[in-house]
Scaffold this active site. Structure first.
Site, mmCIF file in Angstrom:
data_model
loop_
_atom_site.group_PDB
_atom_site.id
_atom_site.type_symbol
_atom_site.label_atom_id
_atom_site.label_comp_id
_atom_site.label_asym_id
_atom_site.label_seq_id
_atom_site.Cartn_x
_atom_site.Cartn_y
_atom_site.Cartn_z
ATOM 1 N N HIS A 74 0.805 -1.215 0.000
ATOM 2 C CA HIS A 74 0.000 0.000 0.000
ATOM 3 C C HIS A 74 0.843 1.272 0.000
ATOM 4 O O HIS A 74 0.326 2.370 0.192
ATOM 5 C CB HIS A 74 -0.980 0.018 1.184
ATOM 6 C CG HIS A 74 -0.369 -0.346 2.494
ATOM 7 N ND1 HIS A 74 -0.946 -1.222 3.382
ATOM 8 C CD2 HIS A 74 0.783 0.032 3.067
ATOM 9 C CE1 HIS A 74 -0.188 -1.356 4.440
ATOM 10 N NE2 HIS A 74 0.864 -0.596 4.281
ATOM 11 N N ASP A 108 7.088 3.843 0.678
ATOM 12 C CA ASP A 108 8.200 3.376 1.506
ATOM 13 C C ASP A 108 9.548 3.779 0.927
ATOM 14 O O ASP A 108 10.573 3.617 1.602
ATOM 15 C CB ASP A 108 8.146 1.857 1.652
ATOM 16 C CG ASP A 108 6.944 1.403 2.469
ATOM 17 O OD1 ASP A 108 6.898 1.739 3.660
ATOM 18 O OD2 ASP A 108 6.062 0.728 1.919
#
Length: 457
Positions: A164, A250
Site C-alpha cells: 500500500h 516506503d
C-alpha cells in the site's frame, strides 16, 4: 460468485481484520468460504470469531473455517492471500535490533540477506502447485520484491505481490493542499522503490505546485509538525532533489545509508524523534498493535461489544479483495501491483518482479507498459536493488554462507571483517521464539565453502 479464499498468517493483528471487513462488504463474493490459517492458535481463534461476528453485524453471507495446517487450508482454494511472516513481525525485529546494536549496528542495518520469509513464501507456492495449481497467490508479507520474483521463477503459480506504499501520492497531495481524489498519478519501479513519474491535478501538471510548497512552506511545515510523515520528510524532498522525481510510499524510508547512520541523523532527515524506523518509533507501533489486538479480542469474545461498533462498516483501502472481485466478477479496475515484468518496465529483465499499474478484470491481471524511468534513477536506485535481490536469491538457492557474510560486509555500518563475522554468527544463533520459526533450518541450509573450514582467515 462463491469462491474459497485462504488467508495464510491470518493471525496478523491489523491486516486480517481489514480483509474480513472488505470480504463482508463485497456483495459479489457472497456465499464464499473464508479459511483462516495460522500457527498461533490464540490469534487464529480471535480472527475466526471476529469474522463470524462481523458477518453477523453486516448481514454478509460468508462461511468461515480455521486451521493450523497449511496444506489443509489450500484444499480447493481459488485465492490465497499470504500475509505470514517469520522475521518481519515487530517482536522479532525488536530482538534483532537489540542484538545487532551490541555489535555496532544502528537499527539492525547489518545488510544480512533474507532467508526465512523467502523460504516460507516458496514453500507456500510449492504447496499450491500440488494442491490448488489454478489459484491466484496474492502476496502481502514482505519482502514483496524478492518474494514475488522468487515464486514466479521457481513455480508456475499465478503470483501478484501487493503493497500500500503507493498511496503516498495522497499524502503528497493532501500536504500541499490538493484533493487527492482529483489527482491522476503513476509511480512505477520496484516494491519500496517507486517514483512519481506522473502527477496531475485536475488535468494539469502538479509538480510546480509541489515545487512551490518546497520553496515556500516546507521549512515551516517541518518545524511545526511533531510527527512528520516519511513521505513529506526532508529525506523525501532531498531524494526528489537528487533524482528529479518524488519518491513514493516506503521509498523515502529506505533512501540511502546516509539517512540512517544513527539516531541524530535520523532526526535530521525524518524530523521529530526520527520517525517510525527508530527504536522509539517501532515501540510506538508495537504498542498500537498490542492495543489493537486487545480491541480485536474484546470484539471477538465480549457479547456486549460488536465488531461493527468497534471497527466500523467502511471498506479499507487495501487492494486484495477488490482485485479478487475484479477477477471473479469482472468488476474492472486499475491497481498498483507487483508482477513479473515481461516488458512492462523498460530496462529490466522479463523475470524480475516490477511494481506497475495494471488493469484487472475477468481476463486476469494485465500490467500496463510504462515509460522508462530516468537513467539516473535506474543506475543509482533500481539496478543496485535488482543486483542485491539477485544476490539474496542466489544465496537462498545455493546455501552459500559466504554470501550472507558478503551482504554484511557491504553494510556501511560494518567497520571490520571480524565485526561482520561476529554479527553473522550472532544472528544465526538467535534463540527461537514464536512466531520465529525454522531457526535450526538456516544453520543446516547455509554452509561456508570448503576453504573457509580451514580457518585460514
Amino acid at each position: 460468485m462463491s469462491i474459497k479464499v485462504t488467508i495464510i498468517g491470518a493471525g496478523s493483528v491489523v491486516f486480517s481484520l481489514g480483509l474480513v471487513k472488505d470480504l463482508c462488504l463485497t456483495e459479489g463474493l457472497k456465499g464464499s468460504n473464508v479459511c483462516f490459517m495460522d500457527i498461533n492458535e490464540e490469534s487464529l481463534d480471535i480472527v475466526y470469531k471476529l469474522g463470524i461476528r462481523y458477518a453477523e453485524d453486516l448481514g454478509a453471507d460468508l462461511r468461515f473455517e480455521k486451521t493450523t495446517n497449511r496444506q489443509e487450508s489450500l484444499q480447493d482454494a481459488d485465492f490465497v492471500i499470504n500475509t505470514a511472516t517469520i522475521t518481519h513481525n515487530e517482536y522479532f525485529m525488536k530482538r534483532m535490533r537489540e542484538l545487532t546494536e551490541k555489535y555496532g549496528y544502528f537499527y539492525g542495518h547489518t545488510g544480512m540477506p533474507e532467508y526465512h520469509n523467502l523460504q516460507l513464501m516458496l514453500d507456500v507456492a510449492r504447496d499450491m502447485e500440488k494442491i490448488c495449481p489454478d489459484a491466484w497467490l496474492l502476496q502481502a508479507g514482505n519482502p514483496v520484491f524478492e518474494g514475488t520474483t522468487l515464486m514466479t521463477r521457481e513455480t508456475g503459480i499465478k503470483v501478484c505481490g501487493l503493497c500500500h506504499g503507493h498511496y503516498g501520492y495522497r499524502v503528497i497531495a493532501h500536504t500541499i493542499g490538493l484533493d487527492p481524489d482529483k489527482v491522476t498519478w503513476q509511480a512505477p519501479g520496484l516494491n519500496h522503490n517507486i517514483w512519481l513519474t506522473h502527477f496531475y491535478y485536475e488535468g494539469k501538471d502538479a509538480y510546480p505546485l509541489l515545487d512551490d510548497w518546497i520553496e515556500n512552506k516546507s521549512k515551516a511545515y517541518w518545524e511545526e509538525m511533531k510527527d512528520i510523515p516519511a513521505q513529506m520528510s526532508p529525506a523525501a524532498i532531498h531524494q526528489y532533489a537528487m533524482y528529479g522525481l518524488m519518491p513514493v510510499g516506503d521509498t523515502p524510508r529506505v533512501g540511502g545509508w546516509w539517512y540512517h547512520t544513527d539516531l541524530e541523523t535520523r532526526k535530521r532527515w525524518y524530523g521529530g524523534s526520527g520517525g517510525g524506523d527508530t527504536p522509539e518509533g517501532r515501540d510506538q507501533i508495537l504498542k498500537y498493535k498490542e492495543e489493537h489486538f486487545n480491541r480485536m479480542k474484546e470484539s471477538a469474545y465480549d457479547p456486549n461489544v460488536r465488531p461493527i461498533k468497534m471497527f466500523g462498516d467502511r471498506k479499507t483501502s487495501e487492494q486484495h479483495v477488490p482485485i479478487i472481485d475484479g477477477l471473479v466478477n469482472n468488476n474492472e479496475g486499475q491497481f498498483q501491483v507487483n508482477v513479473r515484468n515481461d516488458g512492462a518496465l523498460p530496462g529490466l529483465p522479463d523475470d524480475v518482479a516490477v511494481e506497475v499499474p495494471a488493469i484487472v478484470n475477468i481476463k486476469g491481471i494485465q500490467p500496463l507498459r510504462v515509460q522508462p524511468l530516468p537513467r539516473k534513477i535506474m543506475l543509482e536506485r533500481i539496478y543496485p536493488e535488482w543486483l542485491e535481490m539477485e544476490v539474496t536469491l542466489e544465496a537462498l538457492k545455493s546455501g552459500d554462507k559466504s554470501m550472507l557474510l558478503y551482504g554484511i560486509l557491504g553494510s556501511h555500518q560494518t567497520r571490520s571483517y571480524d565485526q561482520a563475522m561476529e554479527v553473522l554468527e550472532a544472528i544465526l544463533s538467535m534463540e527461537p521464539s514464536e512466531p520465529m520459526a525454522y531457526v535450526e533450518d538456516i544453520n543446516k541450509h547455509y554452509k561456508y565453502p570448503k576453504l573457509f573450514k580451514l580457518k585460514l582467515f
